[in-house]
Design a protein around this motif. Structure first.
Motif, PDB file in Angstrom:
ATOM      1  N   ASP A  65       0.825  -1.214   0.000  1.00  0.00           N
ATOM      2  CA  ASP A  65       0.000   0.000   0.000  1.00  0.00           C
ATOM      3  C   ASP A  65       0.860   1.264   0.000  1.00  0.00           C
ATOM      4  OD1 ASP A  65      -2.348  -1.427  -0.046  1.00  0.00           O
ATOM      5  OD2 ASP A  65      -2.600  -1.411   2.140  1.00  0.00           O
ATOM      6  N   HIS A  66       1.908   1.263   0.818  1.00  0.00           N
ATOM      7  CA  HIS A  66       2.802   2.412   0.855  1.00  0.00           C
ATOM      8  C   HIS A  66       3.530   2.582  -0.469  1.00  0.00           C
ATOM      9  CE1 HIS A  66       2.316   2.434   5.259  1.00  0.00           C
ATOM     10  NE2 HIS A  66       2.754   3.670   5.191  1.00  0.00           N
ATOM     11  N   LYS A  67       3.985   1.482  -1.041  1.00  0.00           N
ATOM     12  CA  LYS A  67       4.689   1.567  -2.318  1.00  0.00           C
ATOM     13  C   LYS A  67       3.778   2.111  -3.405  1.00  0.00           C
ATOM     14  CE  LYS A  67       7.899  -2.252  -1.371  1.00  0.00           C
ATOM     15  NZ  LYS A  67       8.332  -3.617  -1.752  1.00  0.00           N
ATOM     16  N   THR A  68       2.559   1.600  -3.439  1.00  0.00           N
ATOM     17  CA  THR A  68       1.600   2.055  -4.445  1.00  0.00           C
ATOM     18  C   THR A  68       1.305   3.534  -4.281  1.00  0.00           C
ATOM     19  OG1 THR A  68       0.586  -0.143  -4.514  1.00  0.00           O
ATOM     20  CG2 THR A  68      -0.716   1.699  -5.375  1.00  0.00           C
ATOM     21  N   ARG A  69       1.167   3.974  -3.035  1.00  0.00           N
ATOM     22  CA  ARG A  69       0.867   5.376  -2.775  1.00  0.00           C
ATOM     23  C   ARG A  69       1.994   6.285  -3.231  1.00  0.00           C
ATOM     24  NH1 ARG A  69      -0.351   6.503   3.264  1.00  0.00           N
ATOM     25  NH2 ARG A  69      -2.140   5.198   2.713  1.00  0.00           N
ATOM     26  N   VAL A  74       4.326  10.199  -7.042  1.00  0.00           N
ATOM     27  CA  VAL A  74       5.396  10.605  -7.955  1.00  0.00           C
ATOM     28  C   VAL A  74       4.847  10.805  -9.368  1.00  0.00           C
ATOM     29  CG1 VAL A  74       7.531   9.860  -9.074  1.00  0.00           C
ATOM     30  CG2 VAL A  74       7.235   9.529  -6.610  1.00  0.00           C
ATOM     31  N   LYS A  75       4.000   9.895  -9.826  1.00  0.00           N
ATOM     32  CA  LYS A  75       3.406  10.037 -11.151  1.00  0.00           C
ATOM     33  C   LYS A  75       2.612  11.331 -11.267  1.00  0.00           C
ATOM     34  CE  LYS A  75       2.948   5.116 -12.342  1.00  0.00           C
ATOM     35  NZ  LYS A  75       1.991   4.009 -12.596  1.00  0.00           N
ATOM     36  N   ALA A  80       2.065  16.953 -13.043  1.00  0.00           N
ATOM     37  CA  ALA A  80       1.871  18.333 -12.616  1.00  0.00           C
ATOM     38  C   ALA A  80       3.104  19.179 -12.943  1.00  0.00           C
ATOM     39  CB  ALA A  80       1.591  18.384 -11.111  1.00  0.00           C
ATOM     40  N   GLY A  81       4.287  18.587 -12.804  1.00  0.00           N
ATOM     41  CA  GLY A  81       5.510  19.313 -13.099  1.00  0.00           C
ATOM     42  C   GLY A  81       5.615  19.719 -14.552  1.00  0.00           C
ATOM     43  N   VAL A  82       5.190  18.838 -15.448  1.00  0.00           N
ATOM     44  CA  VAL A  82       5.198  19.176 -16.871  1.00  0.00           C
ATOM     45  C   VAL A  82       4.267  20.361 -17.124  1.00  0.00           C
ATOM     46  CG1 VAL A  82       4.563  18.374 -19.184  1.00  0.00           C
ATOM     47  CG2 VAL A  82       5.809  16.855 -17.636  1.00  0.00           C
ATOM     48  N   PHE A 144       7.823  16.939  -4.980  1.00  0.00           N
ATOM     49  CA  PHE A 144       7.859  17.268  -3.549  1.00  0.00           C
ATOM     50  C   PHE A 144       6.489  17.763  -3.097  1.00  0.00           C
ATOM     51  CE2 PHE A 144       8.471  19.971   0.105  1.00  0.00           C
ATOM     52  CZ  PHE A 144       9.469  19.355   0.838  1.00  0.00           C
ATOM     53  N   PHE A 145       5.901  18.664  -3.856  1.00  0.00           N
ATOM     54  CA  PHE A 145       4.575  19.192  -3.513  1.00  0.00           C
ATOM     55  C   PHE A 145       3.520  18.093  -3.514  1.00  0.00           C
ATOM     56  CE2 PHE A 145       0.445  20.797  -4.862  1.00  0.00           C
ATOM     57  CZ  PHE A 145       0.186  21.740  -3.877  1.00  0.00           C
ATOM     58  N   SER A 146       3.568  17.230  -4.508  1.00  0.00           N
ATOM     59  CA  SER A 146       2.586  16.150  -4.623  1.00  0.00           C
ATOM     60  C   SER A 146       2.623  15.238  -3.409  1.00  0.00           C
ATOM     61  CB  SER A 146       2.850  15.332  -5.895  1.00  0.00           C
ATOM     62  OG  SER A 146       1.997  14.216  -5.972  1.00  0.00           O
ATOM     63  N   ILE A 147       3.804  14.946  -2.914  1.00  0.00           N
ATOM     64  CA  ILE A 147       3.942  14.042  -1.769  1.00  0.00           C
ATOM     65  C   ILE A 147       3.399  14.660  -0.484  1.00  0.00           C
ATOM     66  CG2 ILE A 147       5.641  12.934  -0.258  1.00  0.00           C
ATOM     67  CD1 ILE A 147       7.314  12.379  -2.780  1.00  0.00           C
ATOM     68  N   PHE A 148       3.677  15.927  -0.263  1.00  0.00           N
ATOM     69  CA  PHE A 148       3.299  16.547   1.006  1.00  0.00           C
ATOM     70  C   PHE A 148       1.942  17.243   0.982  1.00  0.00           C
ATOM     71  CE2 PHE A 148       7.853  16.064   1.695  1.00  0.00           C
ATOM     72  CZ  PHE A 148       7.888  15.664   3.023  1.00  0.00           C
TER      73      PHE A 148
END
Length: 210
Positions: A65-69, A74-75, A80-82, A144-148
């Motif tokens: 579950d953590h890996k999938t999240r 990141v995806k 979003a970064g593009v 970084f933004f996506s994760i937090f």
């Protein structure tokens, strides 16, 4: 407040934190060179090496579950970064075109490139490395933004972009010997606001179904 901290800790694992550090490496490399005259590669290795070790240990210990999240975060961050990079550069170009300010939007690219491949490299290699560094930073900051704060929306996105803007204004004018600081600030701030709006909107939309 406690619930917010609990929600953040539930969403961000050791793996996520280590990945987020990778997203900041480009910016940290610039800070290391500008303030402490350290090679960008030294900073990348000094920070990225331990982060990679933590990532490997955390990834092996994490459940599915953590890996999938983290993979999903990141995806989303990359997408979003593009979008953020496109908006960032379009906004800056538009401001320069409309106002006629004498700002070279690409002044930092060859500087970035020389830090990575050396001043003796060909012009093409220097520019390719510089553009690549620009793209890496834009994608990394969005990851970084996506994760937090990926679910927080455009206000959080603009808030993160303002932090990046503050770092830019503290470093770039002196580092690049920019004389037109007022014009630079206007163009840079407009670009970062556009970037923040884009990554905030895209991340929230893509993470809404999680």
């Amino acid at each position: 407040m406690v619930s917010r901290v609990a929600d953040l800790s539930d969403r961000v694992s050791v793996v996520g934190v280590s990945v987020s550090v990778f997203g900041l490496l480009g910016g940290l490399g610039v800070l290391g060179q500008a303030y402490w005259r350290q090679s960008v590669w030294f900073t990348l290795l000094a920070v990225g090496g331990p982060a990679l070790a933590v990532f490997v240990v955390g990834w092996n210990a994490a459940d599915i579950d953590h890996k999938t999240r983290v993979v999903q975060q990141v995806k989303v961050g990359l997408v979003a970064g593009v979008g953020g990079l496109v908006v960032y550069d379009l906004v800056r170009w538009s401001v320069v075109w409309v106002t006629g300010v004498s700002i070279n939007l690409f002044e930092a690219f060859p500087v970035f490139g020389e830090l990575l491949v050396g001043s003796g490299a060909s012009t093409g290699a220097v520019w390719a490395a510089g553009v690549g560094y620009h793209v890496f930073n834009g994608l990394g900051f969005a990851v970084f933004f996506s994760i937090f704060w990926g679910r927080k929306g455009v206000i959080a996105g603009v808030g993160w972009a303002f932090l990046l803007e503050i770092a830019t204004l503290l470093v770039y004018p002196g580092w690049l010997d920019i004389r037109a600081k007022g014009e630079f600030t206007v163009v840079s701030m407009a670009g970062h606001v556009g970037y923040g709006l884009a990554i905030g909107y895209i991340c929230k939309r893509l993470q809404a179904s999680e």
